[in-house]
Design an enzyme around this catalytic site. Structure first.
Site: not given
Ligand code: UDP
Length: 486
Positions: A21, A121
């Site tokens: 990520h 995210d």
């Protein structure tokens, strides 16, 4: 309509504290900085420390436009490969992150021009949108998983309704009715978090909710490109009309920076000695083996892989993370009978400069866990894959590699030594030409997408324009298309 004045665009980027990520969202941040947008990159304390220690983020050419910011202590980030560990991470991001974000966006800690947009995210959408809305700020979601896996999550309510979920027994080969993917996706190809026997499983509920909440945002960024995922993107657009496939972001950044070497976003120390070892190997003769940053295997599985690699007779470069075997930290694992084979044809490191490895002329195959970054890095380098998914979206990615893109093999069934040996021989010898040809075709498409006038290049331009148009004071609410909330 409110009267507005343009201000300096400043995006707060908020990733999950995991290598995959952080890597892709940091590359996105750099692309934004190059486009004259200020970025604050908000990470946990340990991630902050690892980035400063092992990546070149501190010395990069962000200029004045990039700020690395730390969340307060108290966010759990061990054992992210387990369902409980992942859930605990999300819970503590909520309890610690929410008040911090409120204070930050409210101006309490701001050292810069005010934040004009939040990029969150895809696993933290509710938190980010809730807080951003309080301050009348727009949010854009960045999905760091594949488009196919995202769409599987979104379709889980349909699968529950049709009785396919919860999974009742050993039904992994049954086709599922994920819209637009019915002809190739089976229950065993769904993201691991969706393969539940109990619909009340907390991490399943949390992640499905977060994916559906994507529709609350102003748009959704994918680390993908139109030509790779066209039919599934068309499905996604029925829910989220404003999508920005701008990937592969690492290739996009390289295209923007010209011939400069790739920047490192590594959270671990890279062992670059493997690049010298690769220099001495013949062209496309080495299979690179790595299972990313989180996946774990058992000692028995590790031995099966090792036997399979040695028995295949191929050269291999293997990333053996000290924490790869669950419950152990490093240690001597190779049995005596394998030592000779490993020494003769293998090279082992704890962590590799993966992008550079995959682009090395000696690498002819990638035995991977099918993490999304790894998959894209292999696609860009034109390297065929053997996929052994472990968790998350990896199940879906490995299926796409074999059944849709046809650039490798899916080892989902199991990893005994004979299967490993046979698949390595298939990719490196028997079906080498077939896989290489197809991989090179897709690599060309990826290169074209991030080049001048390519689809990802145009989508990034649109994203940058939209972020700029959001940077007004007070916020103009009628500038961008709103999505239908599911
Ligand atoms: N990676 C690396 N060196 C290694 C193994 C992995 O730099 O030895 C990088 C890889 O290039 C990728 C990331 O770590 O960008 C892993 O992300 P991915 O999504 O593939 O898997 P995850 O770690 O999230 O499971």
């Amino acid at each position: 309509m409110a009267t507005t004045a343009a201000v300096q665009p400043h995006v707060l980027v908020f990733p999950l504290p995991a290598q995959g990520h952080v890597n892709s969202m940091l590359k996105l941040s750099e692309l934004l900085c190059i486009s004259d947008i200020h970025v604050t990159f908000l990470v946990t304390g340990p991630t902050h420390g690892s980035l400063l220690a092992h990546s070149d983020v501190g010395s990069r050419r962000f200029g004045e436009k990039f700020l690395l910011e730390k969340l307060p202590d108290g966010i759990y980030q061990d054992n992210l490969h387990t369902l409980d560990g992942f859930m605990e991470n999300l819970n503590t991001l909520e309890t610690v992150g929410r008040p911090f974000l409120k204070e930050y966006l409210g101006g309490g800690r701001r050292r810069w021009p005010p934040v004009t947009c939040v990029i969150t995210d895809g696993a933290l959408v509710s938190l980010a949108v809730d807080v951003a809305e309080e301050f009348k700020l727009p949010t854009i979601v960045c999905q760091t998983i594949s488009v196919a896996a995202f769409w599987c999550f979104v379709c889980t309510p349909d699968l529950i309704q049709s009785g396919e979920l919860p999974i009742k027994g050993n039904e992994m080969d049954l086709a599922t009715r994920v819209k637009g993917m019915e002809h190739f996706i089976r229950l065993g190809d769904l993201p691991s978090f969706c393969q539940v026997q109990n619909l009340e499983t907390p991490i399943f509920k949390a992640l499905v909710k977060e994916k559906l909440q994507t529709a609350r945002a102003r748009g959704v960024i994918f680390n993908a490109f139109e030509e790779l995922d066209e039919p599934i993107l068309a499905q996604v657009r029925t829910m989220c009309p404003n999508t920005y496939p701008i990937g592969p972001v690492h290739a996009h950044l390289k295209a923007r920076l010209g011939t400069n070497p790739p920047s490192s976003n590594s959270l671990r120390e890279e062992d670059r000695s493997c690049l010298s070892w690769l220099e001495n190997q013949p062209e496309k003769s080495v299979i690179y083996v790595s299972f990313g940053s989180l996946a774990v295997v058992t000692r028995e599985q590790l031995l099966e892989i090792c036997h399979g690699l040695v028995n295949s007779g191929q050269r291999f470069l293997w990333v053996l993370r000290p924490d790869l075997v669950a419950g152990e930290n490093g240690g001597n694992w190779a049995p005596a009978e394998l030592e000779e084979g490993v020494k003769a044809r293998g090279y082992i490191v704890r962590w590799a400069p993966q992008e550079a490895v995959l682009e090395h002329r000696s690498v002819g195959g990638f035995f991977t866990h099918s993490g999304w970054n790894s998959t894209l890095e292999s696609i860009v380098a034109g390297v065929p894959m053997i996929c052994r998914p472990c968790l998350g979206d990896q199940n879906t990615n490995s299926r796409m590699v074999e059944a849709v893109w046809k650039i490798g093999l899916d080892m989902k069934g199991g990893w005994d030594r004979v299967t490993v040996e046979n698949m390595v021989r298939d990719v490196m010898e028997k079906r080498k030409d077939e896989f290489l040809k197809r991989s090179e075709e897709i690599a060309k498409l990826a290169g074209k997408a991030v080049g001048e006038g390519g689809s990802s290049c145009s989508n990034l331009r649109r994203l940058v324009d939209d972020i700029r148009s959001m940077a007004v004071s007070p916020m103009k609410t009628d500038l961008l298309p709103q999505m239908d909330v599911c």
